[in-house]
Design an enzyme around this catalytic site. Structure first.
Site, PDB file in Angstrom:
ATOM      1  N   LYS A   5      -6.919  -4.968 -11.794  1.00  0.00           N
ATOM      2  CA  LYS A   5      -6.574  -6.248 -11.175  1.00  0.00           C
ATOM      3  C   LYS A   5      -6.289  -6.065  -9.685  1.00  0.00           C
ATOM      4  O   LYS A   5      -5.294  -5.463  -9.291  1.00  0.00           O
ATOM      5  CB  LYS A   5      -5.338  -6.870 -11.834  1.00  0.00           C
ATOM      6  N   GLY A  53       2.206  -0.858  -5.388  1.00  0.00           N
ATOM      7  CA  GLY A  53       2.725  -2.104  -4.833  1.00  0.00           C
ATOM      8  C   GLY A  53       4.196  -1.976  -4.526  1.00  0.00           C
ATOM      9  O   GLY A  53       4.682  -0.879  -4.241  1.00  0.00           O
ATOM     10  N   SER A  54       4.917  -3.085  -4.630  1.00  0.00           N
ATOM     11  CA  SER A  54       6.324  -3.087  -4.236  1.00  0.00           C
ATOM     12  C   SER A  54       7.194  -2.361  -5.256  1.00  0.00           C
ATOM     13  O   SER A  54       6.886  -2.336  -6.450  1.00  0.00           O
ATOM     14  CB  SER A  54       6.809  -4.530  -4.076  1.00  0.00           C
ATOM     15  N   THR A  55       8.295  -1.823  -4.781  1.00  0.00           N
ATOM     16  CA  THR A  55       9.254  -1.151  -5.661  1.00  0.00           C
ATOM     17  C   THR A  55       9.822  -2.150  -6.669  1.00  0.00           C
ATOM     18  O   THR A  55      10.044  -1.823  -7.838  1.00  0.00           O
ATOM     19  CB  THR A  55      10.367  -0.514  -4.809  1.00  0.00           C
ATOM     20  N   GLU A  56      10.012  -3.381  -6.200  1.00  0.00           N
ATOM     21  CA  GLU A  56      10.553  -4.433  -7.073  1.00  0.00           C
ATOM     22  C   GLU A  56       9.666  -4.630  -8.312  1.00  0.00           C
ATOM     23  O   GLU A  56      10.145  -4.597  -9.454  1.00  0.00           O
ATOM     24  CB  GLU A  56      10.604  -5.706  -6.237  1.00  0.00           C
ATOM     25  N   GLY A  73       7.314  -2.594  -9.318  1.00  0.00           N
ATOM     26  CA  GLY A  73       7.237  -1.293  -9.997  1.00  0.00           C
ATOM     27  C   GLY A  73       8.338  -1.142 -11.037  1.00  0.00           C
ATOM     28  O   GLY A  73       8.111  -0.650 -12.141  1.00  0.00           O
ATOM     29  N   GLU A  79       3.067   3.996  -7.598  1.00  0.00           N
ATOM     30  CA  GLU A  79       3.060   4.360  -6.180  1.00  0.00           C
ATOM     31  C   GLU A  79       3.665   3.178  -5.451  1.00  0.00           C
ATOM     32  O   GLU A  79       3.044   2.121  -5.358  1.00  0.00           O
ATOM     33  CB  GLU A  79       1.623   4.669  -5.740  1.00  0.00           C
ATOM     34  N   CYS A  82       2.115   1.909   2.973  1.00  0.00           N
ATOM     35  CA  CYS A  82       3.334   2.353   2.286  1.00  0.00           C
ATOM     36  C   CYS A  82       3.891   3.617   2.934  1.00  0.00           C
ATOM     37  O   CYS A  82       5.084   3.855   2.908  1.00  0.00           O
ATOM     38  CB  CYS A  82       3.062   2.570   0.814  1.00  0.00           C
ATOM     39  N   GLU A 127      12.013  -1.432   3.398  1.00  0.00           N
ATOM     40  CA  GLU A 127      10.610  -1.452   3.792  1.00  0.00           C
ATOM     41  C   GLU A 127      10.264  -2.811   4.393  1.00  0.00           C
ATOM     42  O   GLU A 127      10.492  -3.846   3.767  1.00  0.00           O
ATOM     43  CB  GLU A 127       9.721  -1.187   2.566  1.00  0.00           C
TER      44      GLU A 127
HETATM   45  P1  NAI Z   1       3.543  -6.898  -5.150  1.00  0.00           P
HETATM   46  O1  NAI Z   1       4.137  -5.650  -5.660  1.00  0.00           O
HETATM   47  O2  NAI Z   1       4.056  -8.202  -5.692  1.00  0.00           O
HETATM   48  O3  NAI Z   1       1.965  -6.898  -5.397  1.00  0.00           O
HETATM   49  C1  NAI Z   1       1.190  -5.774  -5.733  1.00  0.00           C
HETATM   50  C2  NAI Z   1       0.289  -6.090  -6.909  1.00  0.00           C
HETATM   51  O4  NAI Z   1       1.071  -6.315  -8.070  1.00  0.00           O
HETATM   52  C3  NAI Z   1      -0.576  -7.332  -6.749  1.00  0.00           C
HETATM   53  O5  NAI Z   1      -1.821  -7.107  -7.353  1.00  0.00           O
HETATM   54  C4  NAI Z   1       0.206  -8.377  -7.537  1.00  0.00           C
HETATM   55  O6  NAI Z   1      -0.583  -9.426  -8.016  1.00  0.00           O
HETATM   56  C5  NAI Z   1       0.735  -7.560  -8.679  1.00  0.00           C
HETATM   57  N1  NAI Z   1       1.934  -8.089  -9.340  1.00  0.00           N
HETATM   58  C6  NAI Z   1       2.878  -8.922  -8.830  1.00  0.00           C
HETATM   59  N2  NAI Z   1       3.847  -9.153  -9.735  1.00  0.00           N
HETATM   60  C7  NAI Z   1       3.508  -8.470 -10.854  1.00  0.00           C
HETATM   61  C8  NAI Z   1       4.112  -8.306 -12.138  1.00  0.00           C
HETATM   62  N3  NAI Z   1       5.265  -8.884 -12.443  1.00  0.00           N
HETATM   63  N4  NAI Z   1       3.497  -7.520 -13.043  1.00  0.00           N
HETATM   64  C9  NAI Z   1       2.345  -6.892 -12.741  1.00  0.00           C
HETATM   65  N5  NAI Z   1       1.725  -7.020 -11.553  1.00  0.00           N
HETATM   66  C10 NAI Z   1       2.297  -7.793 -10.608  1.00  0.00           C
HETATM   67  O7  NAI Z   1       3.675  -6.889  -3.592  1.00  0.00           O
HETATM   68  P2  NAI Z   1       3.672  -8.145  -2.575  1.00  0.00           P
HETATM   69  O8  NAI Z   1       4.538  -9.256  -3.095  1.00  0.00           O
HETATM   70  O9  NAI Z   1       2.284  -8.466  -2.270  1.00  0.00           O
HETATM   71  O10 NAI Z   1       4.389  -7.487  -1.329  1.00  0.00           O
HETATM   72  C11 NAI Z   1       5.806  -7.426  -1.260  1.00  0.00           C
HETATM   73  C12 NAI Z   1       6.259  -6.143  -0.617  1.00  0.00           C
HETATM   74  O11 NAI Z   1       5.825  -5.043  -1.384  1.00  0.00           O
HETATM   75  C13 NAI Z   1       5.683  -5.878   0.759  1.00  0.00           C
HETATM   76  O12 NAI Z   1       6.415  -6.512   1.738  1.00  0.00           O
HETATM   77  C14 NAI Z   1       5.779  -4.379   0.834  1.00  0.00           C
HETATM   78  O13 NAI Z   1       7.070  -4.022   1.256  1.00  0.00           O
HETATM   79  C15 NAI Z   1       5.579  -3.920  -0.581  1.00  0.00           C
HETATM   80  N6  NAI Z   1       4.206  -3.457  -0.836  1.00  0.00           N
HETATM   81  C16 NAI Z   1       3.986  -2.120  -0.964  1.00  0.00           C
HETATM   82  C17 NAI Z   1       2.707  -1.646  -1.159  1.00  0.00           C
HETATM   83  C18 NAI Z   1       2.428  -0.201  -1.280  1.00  0.00           C
HETATM   84  O14 NAI Z   1       1.311   0.219  -1.009  1.00  0.00           O
HETATM   85  N7  NAI Z   1       3.353   0.608  -1.727  1.00  0.00           N
HETATM   86  C19 NAI Z   1       1.560  -2.553  -1.209  1.00  0.00           C
HETATM   87  C20 NAI Z   1       1.896  -3.950  -1.144  1.00  0.00           C
HETATM   88  C21 NAI Z   1       3.180  -4.361  -0.947  1.00  0.00           C
END
Ligand code: NAI
Ligand code: MG
Length: 500
Positions: free
Chosen positions: A206, A258-261, A263, A280, A314, A411
């Site tokens: 996804k 993606g985000s730690t939250e 994760g 990650e 990240c 972050e």
């Molecule tokens: P996010 O963690 O919500 O999104 C990442 C992925 O997870 C997207 O594909 C999203 O659709 C999916 N996702 C969202 N909620 C989910 C859930 N409950 N269960 C499964 N999948 C889910 O990140 P977002 O809201 O786009 O960005 C927020 C913050 O996260 C950013 O400000 C940044 O600090 C951090 N981030 C870190 C990344 C990294 O590479 N470590 C990449 C993107 C964001």
């Protein structure tokens, strides 16, 4: 927000030294990358069992170009029923053609994907830039070539798994559910799909909701490469689609970036199940300059470390630590270099800093800039005009930053750098380690002994020395602490997809 911005700019203008006039002196004529060779369909369906199919949900959402706010395409939104269809297709492929295929045969398909990405690189990089806002220079020179390299590298392992783990009998896991973010859309898809296929698993991936297009182009490539149906399925949608994938009970492995939250939510959802999990997550990397470092080179590395890809990285070097004796010199060089950065149209080959990926992310960055000022840190932004349409942020630097302040701990994921000073190695090691994260760090010094000392004591998955943000498919990447666990890339990246 508008008033805050105005006052901020004024403050900077007053302080600007004569050397900060670079921007006007160095104005380049626009050099826009063409888009006529690019095809983006007005609507995209879900890629399940080798075919593009309409979503059970009946719903679609738009993906826009964050540089212009123009709509690019309408994208299918997968619900739990669609997830179930995709997982069933992946399971069938795993039990059938793909699971029974030899490693050498699997490798041929993976090599083919790599070749096809190279062939379509010109189209893919433009789409990546249009959909996500990153400068064309980066999508052209970094994202797309690295994505092809990743498939190429893992194709080579497919028939050598027994050599990768001597005296073991590694076996595949089954169906992998993979969820990726918007900062490196195609590259993250490659990081996830390539090792999974090399190790004999099948995949439901996804992509992020703001950047689904290159993953859908990858689906077309996979179709053209004649992969058996169901080996790779691509489901578009937002958080709810991701959550449905995580919760599906016929999945053997979840890989998330993606985000730690989120994760943490995924970790909770997988607890008590037999699903293998790699995460990650975020970072708050320290980039450390010692007085004996080649300062110009270090400053260039600092700039690259935080402003590269708008700070949507990240492992961005978001916390700069400068040894006290060279603080003034480094700060002056840093501001001078910042003044030359070109912010604007990501399709322009001169652009250094493109568009922020979404309105939501821009709001987050602005929120942190406001917090930084309220916390008493001194803000510096270059005196430039941002395009009126689209989501843009000026490169921003904070000095007088307290170790406990939120801008030094959390972050931000934008072009915002905090600067702190230190006197001794021990002091900077303690400060560098004092965050919940541990993904990456950078050290700039002429002395090998300092590099060894810091790389062993800094709790981060990657520590770069006299360089920053360098990636290669052969080297493992991953975090300590709240930056997640598991490694992607290299030999270690295979382990996450195998019973060993
Ligand atoms: P996010 O963690 O919500 O999104 C990442 C992925 O997870 C997207 O594909 C999203 O659709 C999916 N996702 C969202 N909620 C989910 C859930 N409950 N269960 C499964 N999948 C889910 O990140 P977002 O809201 O786009 O960005 C927020 C913050 O996260 C950013 O400000 C940044 O600090 C951090 N981030 C870190 C990344 C990294 O590479 N470590 C990449 C993107 C964001
Ligand atoms: Mg988009």
């Amino acid at each position: 927000m508008a008033t805050t911005k105005k006052t901020a700019t004024k403050k900077v203008a007053k302080k600007a030294a004569p050397s900060l006039k670079f921007n006007t002196a160095w104005e380049y004529a626009p050099a826009l990358e063409g888009t006529s060779h690019v095809t983006i369909a007005p609507q995209y369906e879900l890629f399940i069992d080798g075919k593009f199919v309409k979503p059970e949900s009946g719903k679609y959402f738009n993906t826009i170009n964050p540089a212009t706010e123009a709509n690019l395409s309408s994208i299918a939104e997968a619900n739990a029923a669609d997830v179930d269809k995709a997982v069933k297709a992946a399971r069938k492929a795993y039990n059938g053609a793909w699971g029974k295929m030899s490693g050498a045969e699997r490798a041929k398909y993976i090599f083919r994907i790599s070749r096809m990405i190279q062939e379509k690189a010109r189209e893919l990089c433009v789409i990546e830039t249009l959909d996500g806002g990153k400068p064309i220079r980066e999508s052209r020179d970094i994202d797309i070539p690295l994505a092809a390299n990743h498939f190429f590298y893992y194709a080579g392992w497919a028939d050598k798994l027994d050599y990768a783990f001597p005296n073991r009998k590694p076996t595949s896991l089954g169906v992998a559910g993979q969820i990726i973010p918007w900062n490196f859309p195609l590259l993250m898809a490659a990081w996830k799909i390539a090792p999974a296929l090399a190790t004999g698993n099948t995949v439901v991936l996804k992509p992020a909701e703001t950047t689904p297009l290159t993953a859908l182009k990858l689906a077309e490539i996979i179709q053209e490469c004649d992969l058996p149906p169901g080996v790779v399925n691509i489901l578009t949608g937002a958080g709810a689609t991701g959550a449905a994938l995580v919760q599906h009970n016929d999945i053997n492995k979840i890989a998330f970036t993606g985000s730690t939250e989120v994760g943490k939510l995924i970790q909770q959802a997988c607890a008590g199940s037999s699903k293998k999990l790699t995460l990650e997550l975020g970072g708050k990397a320290a980039n450390i300059i010692f007085e004996d470092a080649p300062l110009d080179q270090a400053v260039e590395g600092i700039i690259n470390g935080i402003f590269f890809n708008q700070g949507h990285v990240c492992c961005a070097g978001s916390r700069l630590f400068v040894q006290e004796s060279v603080y003034k010199t480094v700060l002056r060089k840093l501001k001078d270099r910042m003044a030359t950065l070109i912010v604007g149209n990501p399709l322009d080959k001169n652009t250094d800093i493109g568009a922020i990926n979404s309105k939501q992310q821009l709001d987050t960055i602005h929120k942190y800039i406001t917090i930084g000022k309220k916390e008493g840190a001194e803000m510096y932004q270059t005196d430039i005009n941002l395009p009126r349409k689209g989501f843009y942020c000026k490169p921003t630097l904070f000095t007088d930053v307290a170790q406990s302040s939120r801008i030094a701990q959390e972050e931000i994921f934008g072009p915002v750098l905090t600067v702190q000073t230190f006197r001794t190695e021990d002091e900077v090691i303690e400060k560098a380690n004092n965050t919940p994260y541990g993904l990456s760090a950078g050290v700039w010094t002429d002395k090998g002994s300092k590099i060894f000392n810091l790389t062993t004591k800094i709790r981060a998955g990657v520590v770069w020395a006299n360089t920053y943000n360098k990636f290669d498919p052969t080297s493992p990447f991953g975090g300590y602490k709240e930056s997640g666990y598991g490694r992607e890339g290299g030999l270690q990246g295979l382990a996450g997809y195998l019973h060993i």
